[in-house]
Design a protein around this motif. Structure first.
Motif, PDB file in Angstrom:
ATOM      1  N   THR A 157     -41.989 -38.931  14.299  1.00  0.00           N
ATOM      2  CA  THR A 157     -42.180 -37.587  13.739  1.00  0.00           C
ATOM      3  C   THR A 157     -42.300 -37.696  12.221  1.00  0.00           C
ATOM      4  OG1 THR A 157     -40.905 -36.619  15.542  1.00  0.00           O
ATOM      5  CG2 THR A 157     -41.178 -35.279  13.561  1.00  0.00           C
ATOM      6  N   VAL A 158     -43.260 -36.969  11.651  1.00  0.00           N
ATOM      7  CA  VAL A 158     -43.501 -37.056  10.207  1.00  0.00           C
ATOM      8  C   VAL A 158     -43.593 -35.663   9.602  1.00  0.00           C
ATOM      9  CG1 VAL A 158     -44.754 -39.248  10.471  1.00  0.00           C
ATOM     10  CG2 VAL A 158     -46.036 -37.097  10.459  1.00  0.00           C
ATOM     11  N   VAL A 159     -43.421 -35.597   8.292  1.00  0.00           N
ATOM     12  CA  VAL A 159     -43.637 -34.345   7.571  1.00  0.00           C
ATOM     13  C   VAL A 159     -44.906 -34.499   6.743  1.00  0.00           C
ATOM     14  CG1 VAL A 159     -42.087 -35.070   5.668  1.00  0.00           C
ATOM     15  CG2 VAL A 159     -42.656 -32.637   5.970  1.00  0.00           C
ATOM     16  N   VAL A 160     -45.800 -33.519   6.856  1.00  0.00           N
ATOM     17  CA  VAL A 160     -47.066 -33.512   6.119  1.00  0.00           C
ATOM     18  C   VAL A 160     -46.861 -32.753   4.812  1.00  0.00           C
ATOM     19  CG1 VAL A 160     -49.506 -32.869   6.186  1.00  0.00           C
ATOM     20  CG2 VAL A 160     -48.335 -33.557   8.296  1.00  0.00           C
ATOM     21  N   GLY A 199     -50.611 -25.600  -0.649  1.00  0.00           N
ATOM     22  CA  GLY A 199     -49.353 -25.642  -1.393  1.00  0.00           C
ATOM     23  C   GLY A 199     -48.364 -24.571  -1.003  1.00  0.00           C
ATOM     24  N   VAL A 200     -48.534 -23.977   0.204  1.00  0.00           N
ATOM     25  CA  VAL A 200     -47.665 -22.873   0.613  1.00  0.00           C
ATOM     26  C   VAL A 200     -46.390 -23.368   1.282  1.00  0.00           C
ATOM     27  CG1 VAL A 200     -47.587 -20.747   1.970  1.00  0.00           C
ATOM     28  CG2 VAL A 200     -49.739 -21.468   0.949  1.00  0.00           C
ATOM     29  N   GLY A 201     -46.442 -24.520   1.939  1.00  0.00           N
ATOM     30  CA  GLY A 201     -45.272 -25.030   2.645  1.00  0.00           C
ATOM     31  C   GLY A 201     -45.562 -26.410   3.216  1.00  0.00           C
ATOM     32  N   LEU A 202     -44.659 -26.904   4.081  1.00  0.00           N
ATOM     33  CA  LEU A 202     -44.795 -28.224   4.689  1.00  0.00           C
ATOM     34  C   LEU A 202     -44.863 -28.088   6.211  1.00  0.00           C
ATOM     35  CD1 LEU A 202     -42.116 -30.160   2.568  1.00  0.00           C
ATOM     36  CD2 LEU A 202     -44.503 -29.625   1.985  1.00  0.00           C
ATOM     37  N   LEU A 203     -45.184 -29.188   6.877  1.00  0.00           N
ATOM     38  CA  LEU A 203     -45.343 -29.167   8.330  1.00  0.00           C
ATOM     39  C   LEU A 203     -44.770 -30.447   8.927  1.00  0.00           C
ATOM     40  CD1 LEU A 203     -46.639 -27.955  10.948  1.00  0.00           C
ATOM     41  CD2 LEU A 203     -48.716 -29.223  10.331  1.00  0.00           C
TER      42      LEU A 203
END
Length: 271
Positions: free
Chosen positions: A82-85, A143-147
């Motif tokens: 699992t990764v964060v983009v 640039g609104v958030g992460l995933l």
């Protein structure tokens, strides 16, 4: 007047797959072994995969677990990292990996086709849930958030302005071959054989009634090697090999396992 729906062709094997899964290897083997049976690929969103299989829209599917095991049979294949983009200029991009707690103050998107099945998504929730993972990636780029997603989806939606890092303690997504339990057809058995790596000579992946009644070779080999197990209470040596491959059922202790207590060297000549 509406035209009647066309029934699926029974001579075609229909394989569904969810985004991020790459069935190319297995499709190639199918085409080599069964050139007269077309294989039709159907990409389906994660939430819709079970309904498609249940309704007969596909014979089998490469899906993300869990599935309803009262309805479906499933063979787990692999589990993804699992990764964060994140944007490339984000602070997370400067480290090798992060934990869920590191993301507590970030806005994290939780799209409707989420593949991780969070009990409680981490971070600060966005105002709206994006419809798809692709939409969420666009918002990360803005640039609104992460995933947070399985790594294959981060690769699928790769952009030059984004990167990703492993999230060490996040839920993981497992991929499985899945099909309705009451619809295990010969073609499904053929595909099971391909996925499990069976050779073309192993009854095209199917097990006959006679084969199912025979004891497995692995069990027989383990009985024969019982006296060779080392340690207290017959515990199995960590170097022992099992299975039907080369060296199956033998110990791997080398010289130490042969002729314990027996004299070595050249025999004496008789006078």
């Amino acid at each position: 007047m509406t035209a009647p729906e066309t029934a699926p062709d029974p001579a075609v094997f229909r394989l569904a797959y969810v985004p991020g899964v790459t069935p190319a290897k297995w499709v190639r083997i199918w085409q080599e072994r069964l050139p007269d049976v077309p294989l039709e690929l159907l990409q389906v969103a994660v939430p819709a995969a079970s309904d498609l299989l249940r309704d007969g829209g596909a014979d089998a599917g490469l899906v993300r677990l869990p599935v309803d095991r009262n309805v479906f049979s499933a063979i787990p294949l692999y589990t993804e990292t699992t990764v964060v983009v994140v944007p490339k200029d984000h602070l997370v991009a400067a480290v090798d990996e992060v934990s869920v707690s590191d993301l507590a103050d970030e806005v994290l998107f939780h799209p409707l086709d989420d593949a991780l099945g969070w009990e409680e998504p981490p971070g600060r929730p966005a105002i709206e849930r994006p419809a798809t993972t692709a939409d969420a990636v666009e918002l990360v780029a803005a640039g609104v958030g992460l995933l947070v997603v399985p790594q294959s989806l981060a690769r699928l939606h790769h952009r030059r302005d984004l990167t990703y890092r492993p999230v060490v303690d996040a839920p993981q997504s497992s991929v499985a071959l899945c099909w309705p339990e009451d619809a295990t057809t010969d073609m499904v058995e053929d595909f099971i054989g391909i996925v499990r790596g069976r050779t073309v000579n192993s009854t095209r992946g199917r097990r006959t009634d006679e084969e199912q009644r025979k004891p497995s070779k692995g069990g027989k080999g383990q009985k024969a090697g019982k006296g060779q197990q080392g340690g207290k209470g017959g515990a199995q040596s960590p170097q022992r090999r099992t299975g039907s491959g080369p060296g199956g059922g033998r110990t791997g202790g080398g010289k130490a396992s042969r002729g314990s207590g027996r004299a070595t060297g050249r025999p004496r000549r008789r006078g």
